[in-house]
Scaffold this motif. Structure first.
Motif, PDB file in Angstrom:
ATOM      1  N   ARG A  31       0.818  -1.219   0.000  1.00  0.00           N
ATOM      2  CA  ARG A  31       0.000   0.000   0.000  1.00  0.00           C
ATOM      3  C   ARG A  31       0.848   1.264   0.000  1.00  0.00           C
ATOM      4  O   ARG A  31       0.486   2.263  -0.614  1.00  0.00           O
ATOM      5  N   ASP A  32       1.992   1.217   0.695  1.00  0.00           N
ATOM      6  CA  ASP A  32       2.864   2.395   0.726  1.00  0.00           C
ATOM      7  C   ASP A  32       3.438   2.684  -0.654  1.00  0.00           C
ATOM      8  O   ASP A  32       3.493   3.833  -1.085  1.00  0.00           O
ATOM      9  N   CYS A  33       3.876   1.638  -1.362  1.00  0.00           N
ATOM     10  CA  CYS A  33       4.392   1.831  -2.728  1.00  0.00           C
ATOM     11  C   CYS A  33       3.277   2.311  -3.652  1.00  0.00           C
ATOM     12  O   CYS A  33       3.484   3.219  -4.460  1.00  0.00           O
ATOM     13  N   GLU A  34       2.114   1.692  -3.522  1.00  0.00           N
ATOM     14  CA  GLU A  34       0.989   2.086  -4.378  1.00  0.00           C
ATOM     15  C   GLU A  34       0.617   3.546  -4.154  1.00  0.00           C
ATOM     16  O   GLU A  34       0.313   4.260  -5.102  1.00  0.00           O
ATOM     17  N   ALA A  35       0.656   4.006  -2.916  1.00  0.00           N
ATOM     18  CA  ALA A  35       0.299   5.396  -2.604  1.00  0.00           C
ATOM     19  C   ALA A  35       1.245   6.388  -3.267  1.00  0.00           C
ATOM     20  O   ALA A  35       0.844   7.511  -3.580  1.00  0.00           O
ATOM     21  N   SER A  48       2.599 -11.457  12.104  1.00  0.00           N
ATOM     22  CA  SER A  48       1.929 -11.049  13.341  1.00  0.00           C
ATOM     23  C   SER A  48       0.573 -10.425  13.063  1.00  0.00           C
ATOM     24  O   SER A  48      -0.388 -10.676  13.774  1.00  0.00           O
ATOM     25  N   CYS A  49       0.499  -9.589  11.996  1.00  0.00           N
ATOM     26  CA  CYS A  49      -0.727  -8.808  11.787  1.00  0.00           C
ATOM     27  C   CYS A  49      -1.299  -8.885  10.373  1.00  0.00           C
ATOM     28  O   CYS A  49      -2.395  -8.390  10.136  1.00  0.00           O
ATOM     29  N   GLY A  50      -0.562  -9.459   9.412  1.00  0.00           N
ATOM     30  CA  GLY A  50      -1.076  -9.569   8.055  1.00  0.00           C
ATOM     31  C   GLY A  50      -0.747  -8.403   7.140  1.00  0.00           C
ATOM     32  O   GLY A  50      -1.139  -8.397   5.970  1.00  0.00           O
ATOM     33  N   TRP A  51      -0.009  -7.399   7.625  1.00  0.00           N
ATOM     34  CA  TRP A  51       0.361  -6.251   6.801  1.00  0.00           C
ATOM     35  C   TRP A  51       1.217  -6.726   5.633  1.00  0.00           C
ATOM     36  O   TRP A  51       2.134  -7.530   5.806  1.00  0.00           O
ATOM     37  N   VAL A  52       0.941  -6.243   4.439  1.00  0.00           N
ATOM     38  CA  VAL A  52       1.690  -6.614   3.242  1.00  0.00           C
ATOM     39  C   VAL A  52       2.565  -5.434   2.837  1.00  0.00           C
ATOM     40  O   VAL A  52       2.097  -4.295   2.775  1.00  0.00           O
ATOM     41  N   ALA A  53       3.848  -5.725   2.573  1.00  0.00           N
ATOM     42  CA  ALA A  53       4.790  -4.670   2.228  1.00  0.00           C
ATOM     43  C   ALA A  53       5.878  -5.224   1.312  1.00  0.00           C
ATOM     44  O   ALA A  53       6.061  -6.432   1.211  1.00  0.00           O
ATOM     45  N   CYS A  54       6.601  -4.314   0.679  1.00  0.00           N
ATOM     46  CA  CYS A  54       7.668  -4.712  -0.240  1.00  0.00           C
ATOM     47  C   CYS A  54       8.886  -5.215   0.538  1.00  0.00           C
ATOM     48  O   CYS A  54       9.145  -4.808   1.665  1.00  0.00           O
ATOM     49  N   PRO A  59      13.134  -1.007  -3.618  1.00  0.00           N
ATOM     50  CA  PRO A  59      13.728   0.309  -3.320  1.00  0.00           C
ATOM     51  C   PRO A  59      13.312   0.905  -1.967  1.00  0.00           C
ATOM     52  O   PRO A  59      14.124   1.550  -1.311  1.00  0.00           O
ATOM     53  N   ASN A  60      12.075   0.686  -1.532  1.00  0.00           N
ATOM     54  CA  ASN A  60      11.595   1.354  -0.323  1.00  0.00           C
ATOM     55  C   ASN A  60      11.646   0.521   0.951  1.00  0.00           C
ATOM     56  O   ASN A  60      11.490   1.060   2.042  1.00  0.00           O
ATOM     57  N   GLN A  61      11.817  -0.774   0.860  1.00  0.00           N
ATOM     58  CA  GLN A  61      11.962  -1.670   2.017  1.00  0.00           C
ATOM     59  C   GLN A  61      10.876  -1.449   3.074  1.00  0.00           C
ATOM     60  O   GLN A  61      11.150  -1.315   4.259  1.00  0.00           O
TER      61      GLN A  61
END
Length: 94
Positions: A31-35, A48-54, A59-61
């Motif tokens: 979501r952060d990259c998409e934003a 732990s919580c299901g958050w999805v991230a790169c 590039p943004n880690q």
């Protein structure tokens, strides 16, 4: 007698896996990259919580940033068929 098989497979034991409950990924993209209309190399889900991230080679880690903000230690790959998990505390696959 053969030694017991570790729940971590061939990896050394990681106590962060103890009591781990299944999570549902909260999205199908970072979501952060998409934003910011950025791209990612691969996606990880916080176990732990299901958050999805790169991932850390993106590039943004954002997955690493999520760990640093929350202290949620484990992520898993969102690649279909992958069972790879990473512990940020131990800095290794588990």
């Amino acid at each position: 007698m053969a030694p017991p098989i570790s729940p971590n497979g061939a990896a050394p034991r990681c106590e962060h896996l103890d009591g781990l409950e299944p999570v549902t990924p909260l999205s199908d993209g970072c979501r952060d990259c998409e934003a910011h209309q950025d791209h990612w190399v691969a996606l990880l889900v916080c176990l732990s919580c299901g958050w999805v991230a790169c991932c850390d080679v993106s590039p943004n880690q954002h997955a690493k940033a999520h760990y640093e903000e929350t202290d949620h230690p484990l992520v898993g790959s969102l690649e279909p068929g992958s069972h790879r998990r990473w512990c940020y505390v131990h800095q290794r696959q588990v």
